[in-house]
Design a protein around this motif. Structure first.
Motif, PDB file in Angstrom:
ATOM      1  N   GLN A 140      -3.819  -8.448   5.934  1.00  0.00           N
ATOM      2  CA  GLN A 140      -3.595  -9.526   6.915  1.00  0.00           C
ATOM      3  C   GLN A 140      -4.800 -10.471   6.954  1.00  0.00           C
ATOM      4  O   GLN A 140      -4.651 -11.691   6.941  1.00  0.00           O
ATOM      5  CB  GLN A 140      -3.363  -8.899   8.296  1.00  0.00           C
ATOM      6  CG  GLN A 140      -3.009  -9.870   9.395  1.00  0.00           C
ATOM      7  CD  GLN A 140      -1.572 -10.382   9.283  1.00  0.00           C
ATOM      8  OE1 GLN A 140      -0.758  -9.825   8.560  1.00  0.00           O
ATOM      9  NE2 GLN A 140      -1.265 -11.463   9.974  1.00  0.00           N
ATOM     10  N   THR A 151       0.842  -1.196   0.000  1.00  0.00           N
ATOM     11  CA  THR A 151       0.000   0.000   0.000  1.00  0.00           C
ATOM     12  C   THR A 151       0.876   1.244   0.000  1.00  0.00           C
ATOM     13  O   THR A 151       1.866   1.320   0.745  1.00  0.00           O
ATOM     14  CB  THR A 151      -0.985   0.040   1.197  1.00  0.00           C
ATOM     15  OG1 THR A 151      -1.547   1.363   1.252  1.00  0.00           O
ATOM     16  CG2 THR A 151      -0.352  -0.273   2.533  1.00  0.00           C
ATOM     17  N   TYR A 160       0.786 -10.891   2.642  1.00  0.00           N
ATOM     18  CA  TYR A 160       1.798 -10.188   3.431  1.00  0.00           C
ATOM     19  C   TYR A 160       1.770  -8.717   3.046  1.00  0.00           C
ATOM     20  O   TYR A 160       1.914  -8.366   1.868  1.00  0.00           O
ATOM     21  CB  TYR A 160       3.169 -10.814   3.135  1.00  0.00           C
ATOM     22  CG  TYR A 160       4.314 -10.140   3.840  1.00  0.00           C
ATOM     23  CD1 TYR A 160       4.628 -10.470   5.152  1.00  0.00           C
ATOM     24  CD2 TYR A 160       5.084  -9.180   3.181  1.00  0.00           C
ATOM     25  CE1 TYR A 160       5.688  -9.843   5.800  1.00  0.00           C
ATOM     26  CE2 TYR A 160       6.139  -8.553   3.818  1.00  0.00           C
ATOM     27  CZ  TYR A 160       6.434  -8.888   5.129  1.00  0.00           C
ATOM     28  OH  TYR A 160       7.474  -8.271   5.775  1.00  0.00           O
ATOM     29  N   GLY A 161       1.584  -7.834   4.016  1.00  0.00           N
ATOM     30  CA  GLY A 161       1.418  -6.412   3.729  1.00  0.00           C
ATOM     31  C   GLY A 161       2.689  -5.606   3.893  1.00  0.00           C
ATOM     32  O   GLY A 161       3.452  -5.811   4.843  1.00  0.00           O
ATOM     33  N   ILE A 205      -3.176   3.686   5.579  1.00  0.00           N
ATOM     34  CA  ILE A 205      -2.243   2.564   5.701  1.00  0.00           C
ATOM     35  C   ILE A 205      -2.738   1.516   6.707  1.00  0.00           C
ATOM     36  O   ILE A 205      -2.622   0.315   6.468  1.00  0.00           O
ATOM     37  CB  ILE A 205      -0.873   3.106   6.196  1.00  0.00           C
ATOM     38  CG1 ILE A 205      -0.180   3.920   5.098  1.00  0.00           C
ATOM     39  CG2 ILE A 205       0.010   2.003   6.743  1.00  0.00           C
ATOM     40  CD1 ILE A 205       0.566   3.113   4.084  1.00  0.00           C
ATOM     41  N   GLN A 206      -3.290   2.015   7.815  1.00  0.00           N
ATOM     42  CA  GLN A 206      -3.698   1.080   8.882  1.00  0.00           C
ATOM     43  C   GLN A 206      -4.837   0.186   8.409  1.00  0.00           C
ATOM     44  O   GLN A 206      -4.815  -1.037   8.636  1.00  0.00           O
ATOM     45  CB  GLN A 206      -4.103   1.874  10.141  1.00  0.00           C
ATOM     46  CG  GLN A 206      -2.937   2.521  10.887  1.00  0.00           C
ATOM     47  CD  GLN A 206      -2.428   3.817  10.269  1.00  0.00           C
ATOM     48  OE1 GLN A 206      -2.931   4.276   9.254  1.00  0.00           O
ATOM     49  NE2 GLN A 206      -1.412   4.411  10.882  1.00  0.00           N
ATOM     50  N   SER A 228       4.250  -1.319   3.224  1.00  0.00           N
ATOM     51  CA  SER A 228       3.703   0.039   3.094  1.00  0.00           C
ATOM     52  C   SER A 228       4.764   1.060   2.716  1.00  0.00           C
ATOM     53  O   SER A 228       5.912   0.970   3.148  1.00  0.00           O
ATOM     54  CB  SER A 228       3.061   0.468   4.417  1.00  0.00           C
ATOM     55  OG  SER A 228       4.032   0.536   5.430  1.00  0.00           O
ATOM     56  N   ASP A 260      -5.484  -0.573   5.344  1.00  0.00           N
ATOM     57  CA  ASP A 260      -4.965  -1.425   4.258  1.00  0.00           C
ATOM     58  C   ASP A 260      -4.228  -2.637   4.828  1.00  0.00           C
ATOM     59  O   ASP A 260      -4.442  -3.774   4.381  1.00  0.00           O
ATOM     60  CB  ASP A 260      -4.009  -0.624   3.374  1.00  0.00           C
ATOM     61  CG  ASP A 260      -4.701   0.530   2.666  1.00  0.00           C
ATOM     62  OD1 ASP A 260      -5.946   0.516   2.580  1.00  0.00           O
ATOM     63  OD2 ASP A 260      -3.997   1.449   2.207  1.00  0.00           O
ATOM     64  N   LEU A 261      -3.358  -2.391   5.804  1.00  0.00           N
ATOM     65  CA  LEU A 261      -2.575  -3.517   6.350  1.00  0.00           C
ATOM     66  C   LEU A 261      -3.474  -4.518   7.080  1.00  0.00           C
ATOM     67  O   LEU A 261      -3.254  -5.730   7.012  1.00  0.00           O
ATOM     68  CB  LEU A 261      -1.477  -2.991   7.281  1.00  0.00           C
ATOM     69  CG  LEU A 261      -0.349  -2.218   6.576  1.00  0.00           C
ATOM     70  CD1 LEU A 261       0.628  -1.637   7.599  1.00  0.00           C
ATOM     71  CD2 LEU A 261       0.406  -3.086   5.568  1.00  0.00           C
ATOM     72  N   LYS A 262      -4.500  -4.005   7.776  1.00  0.00           N
ATOM     73  CA  LYS A 262      -5.431  -4.929   8.445  1.00  0.00           C
ATOM     74  C   LYS A 262      -6.159  -5.787   7.412  1.00  0.00           C
ATOM     75  O   LYS A 262      -6.368  -6.993   7.623  1.00  0.00           O
ATOM     76  CB  LYS A 262      -6.458  -4.135   9.277  1.00  0.00           C
ATOM     77  CG  LYS A 262      -5.861  -3.458  10.498  1.00  0.00           C
ATOM     78  CD  LYS A 262      -6.877  -2.526  11.161  1.00  0.00           C
ATOM     79  CE  LYS A 262      -6.177  -1.624  12.160  1.00  0.00           C
ATOM     80  NZ  LYS A 262      -7.099  -0.684  12.820  1.00  0.00           N
TER      81      LYS A 262
END
Ligand SMILES: Nc1ncnc2c1ncn2[C@@H]1O[C@H](COP(=O)(O)OP(=O)(O)OP(=O)(O)O)[C@@H](O)[C@H]1O
Ligand SMILES: Cc1ncc(COP(=O)(O)O)c(N)n1
Length: 288
Positions: free
Chosen positions: A28, A8, A33-34, A20-21, A36, A23-25
């Motif tokens: 996952q 992201t 695998y995330g 970003i937060q 940024s 997107d990473l959640k």
């Protein structure tokens, strides 16, 4: 075991619901695998955006170079890019590393009204980033800004999708979250030939902070795992519907969506799909 990776390129939301937060959640939860690249830091909570601090061009370039030197993403999504300069740096990196499966969420204005993209950067978005995109996911105001067409009905939404498609992206998905009160939240996909609607029942809740980020990250997760654009969009629509349907009631304003909800539903054996898909060839002739 092969691990699919998604990147992201977006802004940080200190409140954790968007950017970003979110997107990473989402990465996952969907088993990728995330990674940024942070373009801006926002001071933000469920009440709104209190501060925007763009990263320097050098900071963005170096993050992209670090990923490019070592960690090839299987798909990537862009969110808040803030300036024309950052858009051009991101587009140059995508081209130079030959990154593929690109989802562009043309984030412009936060739900609370704060500007997350400078006005003059719209042109850079159209000419530098859209030609690289597999999927671009404007909401209705963003589709109006990108196309120059005021969207009042399904015919003008189709026209806007066609105009945006002319910039060279493969798929345009105009999201319907911002539509007036309708029974369904309907997103319109245009692939250059056919219009397809993805609908789910509209949920009545103020807890929709970060819906667009989460939706685009779910599309990128699907693409990273080898799904077609249509399959990834269907997955994303189911993921965001579940995330809105079970709010977390966090904060006192527009709360975040629930990134756990989709997989909880899958584990509990919930019906496989909340989404209704209508592939209407009549649209291609502009008859509706
Ligand atoms: N109230 C709702 N009920 C059901 N689905 C919704 C609702 N609001 C948004 N969606 C869905 O969520 C996804 C994101 O759409 P939306 O138009 O909210 O994006 P966005 O405005 O870019 O989001 P953001 O405000 O985070 O930038 C779409 O699939 C949309 O149909
Ligand atoms: C860093 C960042 N990126 C995107 C959004 C859009 O989300 P929303 O429109 O739900 O506020 C946001 N608020 N913050």
């Amino acid at each position: 075991m092969s691990i699919n990776k998604a990147l992201t390129i977006a802004g940080s939301d200190s409140g954790g619901g968007a950017g970003i937060q979110a997107d990473l959640k989402t990465f996952q939860e969907l088993g990728v695998y995330g990674m940024s690249v942070i373009t801006a830091v926002t001071a933000q909570n469920t009440l709104g955006v209190q501060g925007v601090f763009p990263m320097s061009a050098q900071a963005v370039e170096q993050q992209l170079a670090s990923i490019g030197a070592d960690l090839r993403p299987d798909a990537l999504k862009t969110g808040m890019l803030f300036s024309s300069e950052i858009i051009q740096i991101v587009a140059a990196a995508i081209r130079s590393y030959n990154w593929e499966r690109i989802v562009v969420d043309p984030v412009m204005i936060a739900k609370g009204g704060a500007s997350l993209l400078q006005q003059e950067a719209i042109d850079a978005m159209l000419h530098h980033l859209l030609p690289l995109a597999d999927v671009v996911t404007p909401n209705i105001p963003e589709a109006e800004a990108l196309s120059g067409i005021v969207i009042t009905d399904s015919a003008s939404r189709q026209q806007a999708a066609k105009r945006i498609h002319e910039y060279g992206c493969q798929h345009v998905m105009i999201k319907g979250g911002h539509e007036a009160d309708t029974v369904y939240a309907t997103d319109l996909l245009y692939d250059g030939k056919t219009f397809t609607e993805f609908s789910s029942r509209r949920l009545h809740t103020p807890h929709t902070h970060g819906t667009g980020c989460t939706f685009a990250a779910a599309i990128a997760s699907g693409l990273a795992q080898g799904l077609s654009a249509n399959e990834a969009l269907r997955l994303a629509k189911n993921f965001i519907h579940a995330a809105i349907a079970e709010p977390l009631y966090i904060g006192s304003g527009h709360g975040p969506t629930n990134h756990w909800a989709y997989q909880r539903g899958v584990r509990a054996g919930a019906a496989s799909s909340d989404v209704i898909i209508v592939n209407n060839d009549a649209y291609a002739g502009g008859t509706r």
